[in-house]
Design an enzyme around this catalytic site. Structure first.
Site: not given
Ligand code: ACO
Length: 325
Positions: A115, A252, A282
């Site tokens: 990224c 980004h 993304n």
């Molecule tokens: N739909 C519904 N529920 C979901 C989904 C979905 N698509 N995905 C995950 N969940 C659930 C999980 O299973 C979890 O359930 P649980 O509590 O029963 O275990 C719950 O939602 C919470 O999960 P978390 O991972 O804690 O959710 P969070 O609020 O952290 O959001 C996310 C997840 C959106 C991926 C976030 O962590 C994020 O954006 N991280 C950055 C990652 C990113 O952007 N990466 C891209 C590449 S790197 C970059 O470009 C920065």
């Protein structure tokens, strides 16, 4: 005494025709449009057609950037394609683009920093221009992340999209101060200790397969929030500037919450942040040039504006470029 700067002369982008709204994932996964919007800001993304490869997307973006610059491929010394989803293991996607542009001179290669790829590629072009290796460089970010998504993993497959963006940067003599046009400063970082929080579980010399994207989302989120404002502020300091001087943050586009928290840490209001994540998801290395191109087309970015781009991705690799449009 003038100073050579790498100035952006043109910008363009391309998005595949197929738009995939969040609701499409509701059909196959335990997820919802509401969850995806609330946690990420993403509403839709584009997915490439089956017969569309990363080089096809890159070519269209390159053509648009060349047209915007009023140049042809014959005017370009080199092509750098930032991608983690190349057409083939080799030759580079960049050489495919070079051939498709009927460009028989100069050089072309791929660069992989996930990224952060576009920020790294822009830094690369900047260094080549300042050292005299090249006068004009076509810098492209192009991805087909849909090809490495595990469509059964709701925590990752809803986050990414396909697309491409490109800029033409060229050597230009400027007065030599912070008011100059062009790239004013760069900050690049990586820390391989964190390589296991965001990776693809396949590769040429390991599994012999392309693999699928795997991510510890919460950990990546934590690092992103912590590192992005820091790299942007470091780059600004190097240019003798601060957050108050910034006209546009072009971040980004991974997650609206990350974008907002980075802007808040930098003291820059959201009115001065370019946000496209709702429409593109993304797109990894493509996201910044795509956002630059869309913002220019919408009349937001104007000549003389001070822009900070910042990105983080797998590696972890992160960095920022400060430039005046
Ligand atoms: N739909 C519904 N529920 C979901 C989904 C979905 N698509 N995905 C995950 N969940 C659930 C999980 O299973 C979890 O359930 P649980 O509590 O029963 O275990 C719950 O939602 C919470 O999960 P978390 O991972 O804690 O959710 P969070 O609020 O952290 O959001 C996310 C997840 C959106 C991926 C976030 O962590 C994020 O954006 N991280 C950055 C990652 C990113 O952007 N990466 C891209 C590449 S790197 C970059 O470009 C920065």
């Amino acid at each position: 005494m003038t100073k050579t700067r790498a100035v952006v002369r043109g910008v363009g982008h391309y998005l595949p025709a197929r738009v995939v709204p969040n609701s499409d994932f509701e059909k196959t996964l335990d997820t919802s449009d509401e969850w995806i919007r609330a946690r990420t800001g993403i509403e839709r993304r584009h997915f490439a057609a089956e017969d569309e490869n990363t080089s096809d997307l890159a070519l269209r973006a390159a053509e648009a950037a060349l047209a915007d610059a009023g140049l042809t491929a014959a005017d370009i010394d080199g092509i750098v394609v930032a991608t983690s989803t190349p057409d083939l293991t080799f030759p580079s996607t960049a050489t495919k683009v070079q051939a498709a542009l009927n460009m028989t001179g100069g050089f072309a290669y791929d660069l992989q920093a996930v990224c952060a790829g576009f920020v790294y590629a822009l830094a690369n072009a900047h260094a080549m221009i300042l050292s005299g290796i090249a006068q004009r460089v076509l810098v492209i970010g192009a991805e087909t992340f849909s090809r490495i998504l595990d469509m059964e993993d709701r925590a990752t497959c809803v986050l990414f999209g396909d697309g491409a963006g490109a800029v033409v940067v060229e050597a230009d003599a400027q007065p030599g101060g912070a008011d100059d046009r062009g790239i004013l400063s760069v900050d690049l970082n990586s820390d391989g200790r964190y390589r296991n929080i965001l990776y693809v579980d396949g590769g040429v010399s390991t599994t012999g397969t392309a693999g699928y994207l795997r991510m510890e989302g919460r950990e990546v989120f934590r690092h992103a929030v912590e590192k992005l404002a820091h790299t942007a502020e470091t780059a600004l300091e190097r240019a003798g500037l601060s957050g108050d001087d910034v006209d546009w943050i072009v971040p980004h586009q991974a997650n609206l919450r990350i974008i907002k928290s980075t802007a808040a840490r930098m003291g820059v209001p959201m009115e001065r942040v370019v946000v496209t994540v709702q429409d593109h998801g993304n797109t990894s290395a493509a996201s910044i040039p795509l956002a630059l191109s869309v913002a220019k087309a919408e009349g937001k970015i104007k000549p003389g504006d001070l822009i900070v781009t910042e990105a983080i991705g797998g590696g972890l690799a992160w960095g920022a470029v400060v430039l005046r449009w």
